[in-house]
Design a protein around this motif. Sequence first.
Motif, short mmCIF file in Angstrom:
data_model
loop_
_atom_site.label_atom_id
_atom_site.label_comp_id
_atom_site.label_asym_id
_atom_site.label_seq_id
_atom_site.Cartn_x
_atom_site.Cartn_y
_atom_site.Cartn_z
N THR A 30 47.99 53.04 71.16
CA THR A 30 46.72 52.49 71.65
C THR A 30 45.66 52.50 70.56
OG1 THR A 30 47.21 53.25 73.90
CG2 THR A 30 44.91 52.73 73.38
N PHE A 34 44.91 48.62 69.50
CA PHE A 34 43.80 48.06 70.26
C PHE A 34 42.73 47.52 69.31
CE2 PHE A 34 39.68 48.43 72.44
CZ PHE A 34 39.95 47.65 73.56
N GLY A 35 42.36 46.26 69.50
CA GLY A 35 41.34 45.63 68.68
C GLY A 35 41.71 45.53 67.22
N LEU A 36 43.01 45.37 66.94
CA LEU A 36 43.48 45.36 65.56
C LEU A 36 42.91 44.19 64.76
CD1 LEU A 36 45.38 47.01 63.73
CD2 LEU A 36 47.24 45.47 64.37
N GLU A 37 42.63 43.09 65.45
CA GLU A 37 42.10 41.90 64.77
C GLU A 37 40.59 41.78 64.93
OE1 GLU A 37 42.31 40.92 68.97
OE2 GLU A 37 43.59 42.01 67.57
N GLN A 38 39.93 42.83 65.42
CA GLN A 38 38.51 42.75 65.74
C GLN A 38 37.65 42.45 64.51
OE1 GLN A 38 37.08 46.22 67.74
NE2 GLN A 38 35.01 45.45 68.00
N HIS A 39 37.99 43.07 63.38
CA HIS A 39 37.24 42.85 62.15
C HIS A 39 38.07 42.00 61.20
CE1 HIS A 39 34.29 45.80 63.45
NE2 HIS A 39 35.27 46.66 63.69
N ASP A 86 45.12 37.70 61.45
CA ASP A 86 44.67 39.03 61.06
C ASP A 86 45.51 40.11 61.74
OD1 ASP A 86 42.78 37.67 59.67
OD2 ASP A 86 41.06 38.35 60.84
N PHE A 87 45.88 39.85 63.00
CA PHE A 87 46.67 40.83 63.75
C PHE A 87 48.04 41.05 63.11
CE2 PHE A 87 49.70 42.03 67.04
CZ PHE A 87 49.06 43.09 67.66
N ARG A 135 45.68 50.94 60.53
CA ARG A 135 44.95 49.72 60.91
C ARG A 135 44.53 48.91 59.68
NH1 ARG A 135 42.99 49.67 66.17
NH2 ARG A 135 41.20 48.42 65.53
#
Length: 305
Positions: A30, A34-39, A86-87, A135
Amino acid sequence: MLFLEHDRDSNRDDWLYRVLICGILLIAATVRLFGLEQHGLWYDEILTALRAQESMTWLLASEPLRNWPLHYLATKLAFLLLGQSDFTTRLPSALAGITGVVAIYWAGKAFFGRREALIAAILLALSPLHVHASRDARYYALTVLLCLITTMSLWCAVSRRGKRYWALYLLTTLLSLYNHPTALFILASQMVFLAVLSAARLAPELDRIYRHHKTSTLRSPSALYPLICIVILAAIAIGYVWTLPGEMSARLLGQGSGVSPIVNLSSPFFVDLFDALAAGPGLVSTAFGVAFVLGIITSVRDARI
């Protein structure tokens, strides 16, 4: 009746440990996925994406020891299977980080026991430094995973004396060197261990041969495996350092004027390392410290028993 109760307790403990390690893996997955491609990708991650788009021939043939192609090959495979984003650029590092939690549990269970293995898995699953590396689309999480696998492969080869474990150890060592040159430090420590082991195993055999006027042979050829492995690893390490760029090899060896070594063993280095591993002062640092001390106490108590 006592045997039945003991078997029931053992089965209950096995079930509990399975549930706990599955929960730890769920947490590890998790916080890494989770949010791996957020930035967006930063400079080095963009370099990873660009290298992963190169041909397989270029990655393997264009000075592979300088380019450290293993992580790029894993990223390239992710692109082929899931497309480029990005992911998917960061996915190999995330998967390596999750698998690293499994590997450290395996190592802890083999060296100490299940309780210590769970503590080690929790520490790595929640380690801010390892989560950050998992990450990040670089080779750091894969480096940790491969170093754990090489160490466990060596342990299995030494304790079980199986040829396949020696072959696995040599293979994973090569892969770790194709991933990043910091694996040389792990390799150096393992070579020292193998040297001590070779002396301990060969001394009785050589003494027996000498007493029989050199007409006897080795009763256990497997006693030679550590020595053979040292020769192979030494050749690999020398060739590896020889092919590194001049500046990189100088930094690894700490040589050259005006060249700063990769690892500066000073007091600020250890302070910064502790802050990174324990997320600095506060509750997280306290939790890490308590878990670490608990693992030490448990190990000492089991050793006395």
